[in-house]
Design an enzyme around this catalytic site. Sequence first.
Site, mmCIF file in Angstrom:
data_model
loop_
_atom_site.group_PDB
_atom_site.id
_atom_site.type_symbol
_atom_site.label_atom_id
_atom_site.label_comp_id
_atom_site.label_asym_id
_atom_site.label_seq_id
_atom_site.Cartn_x
_atom_site.Cartn_y
_atom_site.Cartn_z
ATOM 1 N N ASP A 1 0.085 8.868 -4.237
ATOM 2 C CA ASP A 1 1.430 8.943 -4.789
ATOM 3 C C ASP A 1 2.375 7.986 -4.065
ATOM 4 O O ASP A 1 2.276 7.778 -2.854
ATOM 5 C CB ASP A 1 1.937 10.383 -4.641
ATOM 6 C CG ASP A 1 3.304 10.589 -5.225
ATOM 7 O OD1 ASP A 1 3.452 10.436 -6.453
ATOM 8 O OD2 ASP A 1 4.240 10.911 -4.462
ATOM 9 N N GLU B 1 -0.554 4.733 -7.363
ATOM 10 C CA GLU B 1 0.629 4.776 -8.198
ATOM 11 C C GLU B 1 1.598 3.758 -7.591
ATOM 12 O O GLU B 1 2.323 4.048 -6.647
ATOM 13 C CB GLU B 1 1.264 6.167 -8.210
ATOM 14 C CG GLU B 1 2.418 6.253 -9.205
ATOM 15 C CD GLU B 1 3.552 7.155 -8.748
ATOM 16 O OE1 GLU B 1 4.407 7.467 -9.577
ATOM 17 O OE2 GLU B 1 3.616 7.508 -7.559
#
Length: 784
Positions: free
Chosen positions: A464, A517
């Site tokens: 993330d 990401e």
Amino acid sequence: MALRETAPPEPSAPRPGDDAVATTAPAASGRGGAGAADAGRAPARSGRRRAAAAPVVRRPVVPGAPPAPPMDAGDRHRLLSGAHHDPHALLGAHPAPDGVVFRALRPGARGVSLILDGGRHVPLNDEGDGLFGGSLALEAIPEYRLHVVYPEAEVETEDPYRFLPALGELDLHLIREGRHEQLWKALGAEPMVHQGVAGTRFSVWAPNASGVRVAMESTFWDGTAFPMRSMGASGVWELFLPDVGEGTLYKFEIATSYGTRLLKADPMARRTECPPATASVVTASHYEWGDQEWMAHRGDRPVHEAPFSVYEVHLASWRPGLTYRQLAEQLPAYVKDLGFTHVELMPVAEHPFAPSWGYQVTGFYAPTARLGGPDDFRYLVDSLHRAGIGVIMDWVPAHFPKDDWALARFDGFPLYEPGNEMRAEHPDWGTFEFDFGRTEVRNFLVANAVYWCEEFHIDGLRVDAVASMLYLDYSREDGQWQPNEHGGREDWAAVRFLQEMNATVYRRNPGVVTIAEESTAWEGVTRPTECGGLGFGLKWNMGWMHDSLEYMSHEPVHRKYHHHEMTFSMIYAYSENYVLPISHDEVVHGKQALVSKMPGDWWQRRANHRAYLAFMWAHPGKQLLFMGQEFAQGDEWKLERGPEWWLLDAAYGARADHEGVQHLVRELNGQYLATPALWQRDTDPAGFRWVACDSADDNLLAFVRYGHDGAPLLSVSNFSPVVRHDYALWVPQEAGHAWRETLNTDDLRYGGSDVRNEGVLERQQDGLLRMTVPPLATVWLRPV
């Protein structure tokens, strides 16, 4: 620890040093959340009663031991205040000129006796403040145990301070070097047999602490009785506690160098209490895996050349109220029925605030206790594997919350976060960033990535917020950040961390994929580390997602002015190994569910939704779809209720509208798996060829995909509500002469108007293929 007589009811006053240690996990309570202010005193009674044991067997008692030499006043003060670096030098048994000196620290005890060979009890002298000591004229330190008398019970126990360190020199060396790839086996709470005695070794990294003690629920969160020893320059503190086993609730009581005390959860805890309680739990895995075949073959094919269709799930809300084991009975069957190859789990690591969706982690090594224990989570992963489904997990190494019982200023000073306040604070999320330049912090995170792959058989880590790690000025204005040593904005410490993490995970776990990401144009995200890249296997294509959703949000009459938003992705499609994500981020916070982003009436919205999904499945790159979008739920995802399953209920009048979309997703995945052209050459420009990229006035896009065998698939998308009759498309000769429609999102089965191409379509001598293109639909054709 074995009680020496039946325990009476709870005393009127707590006993901070009591040895009756819990060996099974009690019901979750808030007691584990006692703050630093409670660390120096016993909290109110818990209401728990001690378990009964066999009646005491009276042993022969000899006269008390002669007094021990008085302890140095400074040592005594530091020991009792929890600020001594080596309590083992003061407690336990030690040779002396006239024999052996024994000393025990048992706060609240009326008396302590040594139990020597033959069961002889030798009382020690009460030295005050819970200290008991004595000297015996012995030639060597004997085997002994302690018999401790409290006002309401007696216990017989091993002396924790007679044991050698249970942490080896190699472990300490690797920790100092930042190269302990299985750090969870060296730090934290590890049940073991040490020097022939069963117990638990506690160890924690706290280099700035003056002292560290183990506090447990059974000691009313007072650590006075169990000070830990410093393991030198490593910054690690260690203590082996005999008779302490699985289920014990514990924290670390840390004496800071400026005189305060903190009560902290274990950063390496492998199990936690269920939030809002915050204690760590001693645990060990007893799970027997059944996914050997999956593990043996998951790396047979490189991920960029393999089918990869992902269903993103928030476990706690997919079917609210289900545990890990109950989810294991439903989730694998559902995902397998729809044909997805993988599930991606939003963060499962422990987090105190449920509405963070798991993205503000406090227990990096513990699956959230909301749904069960660690072995229950293993059972879920195992069940998915046995169903042939890979498991990807969202992993959050970019930041952590500021809760005062967790990582923040862990030993009284910035430890896991940078000491520079300008750098430590994350401006977007109200959290701390990790100090990627610190050896031990980098090791903590790299080992954590390895931990999930090795201990839970996770097949992939979606990392993330990578962009927030890469740039020093991320979400910061001028004056809020400092350039790197070269004057740039890149965080090179974070780059080195990501490279080390990726290289380590791939080396240790064949078949695992890491996914970034990352929303910027950073070069080489999926390039190998040996070539200077970050080393990820795949990268989320945020540009494609934003551009394509922007295009789809426009009324068809305006789409011709935005045609480039659907074609631009092919300019850079092969710069990285991409995943096309329609994730949870796109269906929350007012962004609307996928079908509700589409213009028009309800029929047109669903038609747009179906056409877009088929376009996405055909586009180069892997694909990811968030739960609920597979049956076109119209509302945003809500944490408290999850997907709107009632839309598929027979009692709902428009059930067919949603079942049709769900059936389409099942068919998309089925044909995707059976068509190598759709996944074999996702990263090879030779696997793609435009057929129509400039038909902006018609809102039409067409292209051919090729597999290694050259077998093509033709995808034609019409994003206008007009039927295109006898539409001519030039197709390359090598792509095939005769074509048949294999998928049509306008099919009546999916909720469409049933405009279709029956029979075989022949490529004409002029190279044109003439077909009927249904409205707001995507059609797939393959050579006969």
